[in-house]
Design an enzyme around this catalytic site. Structure first.
Site, PDB file in Angstrom:
ATOM      1  N   SER A 151       0.824  -1.209   0.000  1.00  0.00           N
ATOM      2  CA  SER A 151       0.000   0.000   0.000  1.00  0.00           C
ATOM      3  C   SER A 151       0.860   1.262   0.000  1.00  0.00           C
ATOM      4  CB  SER A 151      -0.953  -0.027   1.198  1.00  0.00           C
ATOM      5  OG  SER A 151      -1.851   1.043   1.162  1.00  0.00           O
ATOM      6  N   ASP A 210      -2.473   6.938  -3.129  1.00  0.00           N
ATOM      7  CA  ASP A 210      -1.438   6.194  -2.406  1.00  0.00           C
ATOM      8  C   ASP A 210      -0.846   5.136  -3.331  1.00  0.00           C
ATOM      9  OD1 ASP A 210      -3.508   4.335  -2.447  1.00  0.00           O
ATOM     10  OD2 ASP A 210      -3.324   3.778  -0.333  1.00  0.00           O
ATOM     11  N   ASP A 264      -0.878   1.797  -3.861  1.00  0.00           N
ATOM     12  CA  ASP A 264      -1.653   0.811  -4.613  1.00  0.00           C
ATOM     13  C   ASP A 264      -2.954   1.399  -5.153  1.00  0.00           C
ATOM     14  OD1 ASP A 264      -2.756   0.955  -2.038  1.00  0.00           O
ATOM     15  OD2 ASP A 264      -3.402  -1.128  -2.041  1.00  0.00           O
ATOM     16  N   ASP A 312      -5.790   2.490  -4.056  1.00  0.00           N
ATOM     17  CA  ASP A 312      -7.160   2.228  -3.620  1.00  0.00           C
ATOM     18  C   ASP A 312      -7.702   3.371  -2.772  1.00  0.00           C
ATOM     19  OD1 ASP A 312      -5.614   1.750  -1.374  1.00  0.00           O
ATOM     20  OD2 ASP A 312      -6.581  -0.136  -0.837  1.00  0.00           O
TER      21      ASP A 312
END
Length: 449
Positions: A97, A238, A240, A242
């Site tokens: 992440s 961010d 990743d 999501d």
């Protein structure tokens, strides 16, 4: 294997000292065994260690007998889309992440993109590996195929708005060299907006800044660019992708609860009476906007598994968390980092206002502290402090949905413990900036005293 790499919502650790290919292979086996899955999807982010970890996870899943759809390089919310839209029994995204480049990890979901968590799935996989009770490998290994879901994913994301109403706003976009660089250019190429791109090159070394816009230093460049370009909005993702974050035209970072309030308005204009879920840390702006527009506001405990569960049970249209996670019923109840950006641009277009103008009524009425963390000596101290806060503020209206929430006429707060360490998190709001500062310092004094 270090059991501590299993967190509340995912696996996350330093590579290769805490998580390596052997660990990823075992987790791949455990994931398939836990789900009893015959077909899953696997994808990965841009980190330098992600290809090797993805290959190892896939090898474990194949060994356990599952067929694997290898989706390659993707944003995490694209994995959710792949699992749910293809009717697969599960999926895994190799990602850490927003963490620095030396970290990596795994986010796992079951059928319909329902998340595995420490309460449901992750603990069982961990324990099978640690106790050497993984079922024997399958007599016939699974088969590996590949798929590219970018085009259908983009079409799905656009289904949430009417592209025809979007006005040519000036937008600064910062992908942080993360997976936003895969999706954002494709999306915004279909809009009339004037785009100023930043850090769109996918690069797991993060040469410009870490892909965590919640940290002020990581958004310094986009703030500066929004102001210098006289942009109407800045949008950052961010690692990743999501989660997305917003900067208004004055260069001010917009809190997730104010964005939740605006997104709630966007939905209620289209779907009168819709149910909206928000987390208990949020500004009363969310509750008040939803109520004023005739919707049903549902307060919920923090955490994506809890919010998704409530949304399903109550048939809620939308859910938001102050940390930048936004969930959508028509996105399989999963979070998404691009639907919020499109919805906000649509709302700006319908109202003919840049983001700063949309926010003015909220900023004039609601004064929030943001989340303030305090480390304490032990988990025992956490429990004592929470009990003490309940007694100290017993004259208010108390709730214990997650930690301690206290409500007064002109201010309210929530203090909740971390899931993983002796840490207390304070969120407080008042009707004036003076009252907010006074009560923030008072509650912090009690926590830290």
């Amino acid at each position: 294997m270090d059991p501590n790499i299993f967190k509340a919502y995912d696996v996350r650790a330093l590579y290769p000292s805490e998580i390596d290919e052997r660990t990823a292979r075992l987790i791949g086996r455990g994931f398939v065994a836990y789900l009893g899955a015959s077909e899953i999807a696997v994808s990965r982010d841009m980190r330098l260690s992600s290809p090797a970890l993805a290959d190892a996870f896939i090898a474990g899943a194949l060994e356990q007998g599952a067929n694997v759809v290898d989706c390659g390089l993707m944003a995490t919310d694209m994995l959710y889309f792949a699992v749910a839209s293809k009717g697969l029994q599960g999926g895994a995204q190799i990602t850490a992440s927003h963490n620095p480049p030396q970290y990596n990890g795994i986010k796992m979901v079951r059928q319909e993109a329902l998340p595995l968590s420490g309460d449901a799935g992750l603990g069982e996989i961990r324990d099978m590996i640690l106790s050497s009770t993984l079922p024997a490998p399958a007599a016939t290994p699974g088969r590996r195929t590949s798929a590219d879901v970018l085009a259908p994913y983009v079409e799905h994301v656009f289904s949430f708005i009417d592209k025809r109403v979007i006005k040519p706003f000036r937008c600064v976009l910062d992908a942080g060299n993360g997976m936003g660089g895969l999706v954002a250019p494709r999306l915004f190429a279909e809009l009339p907006c004037q785009i100023i791109p930043m850090c769109m090159e996918i690069d797991g070394r993060f040469p410009n800044h870490e892909a965590n816009p919640l940290i002020e230093e990581n958004r310094a460049h986009i703030v500066e660019r929004v102001v210098s370009e006289k942009a109407d909005v800045g949008i950052a993702w961010d690692g990743d992708a999501d989660r997305c974050f917003f900067i208004d035209g004055t260069g001010e970072f917009v809190s997730g609860d104010f964005i939740t309030a605006l997104l709630a308005e966007a939905f209620l204009l289209k779907y009168p009476g819709a149910k909206i879920v928000y987390d208990l840390r949020a500004s009363h702006a969310v509750r008040d906007v939803v109520t004023r527009l005739g919707g049903t506001a549902i307060m919920n405990r923090v955490g994506h598994s809890f919010i998704k569960k409530t949304m399903r049970e109550r048939d809620a249209m939308f859910g938001g968390e102050v940390t930048g996670h936004y969930y959508f019923r028509d996105n399989f109840y999963a979070d998404n980092g691009f639907i919020p950006a499109l919805l906000l641009l649509e709302l700006m277009s319908k109202k003919g206002q840049p983001l700063a103008e949309l926010l003015k009524p909220l900023k004039a009425k609601y004064f929030i502290s943001g989340e303030i963390n305090t480390k304490v000596a032990s988990m025992d101290v956490v429990a004592k402090k929470l009990d003490g806060l309940s007694k100290q503020y017993s004259s208010g209206t108390l709730a214990h949905l997650d930690g301690v929430s206290v409500e007064f006429d002109d201010w309210h707060f929530n203090v909740r413990p971390s899931n993983t360490e002796p840490l207390l998190r304070l969120n407080l709001e008042a009707t004036t900036p003076q009252k907010m500062a006074e009560k923030r310092d008072e509650v912090l004094g009690f926590i830290r005293g």
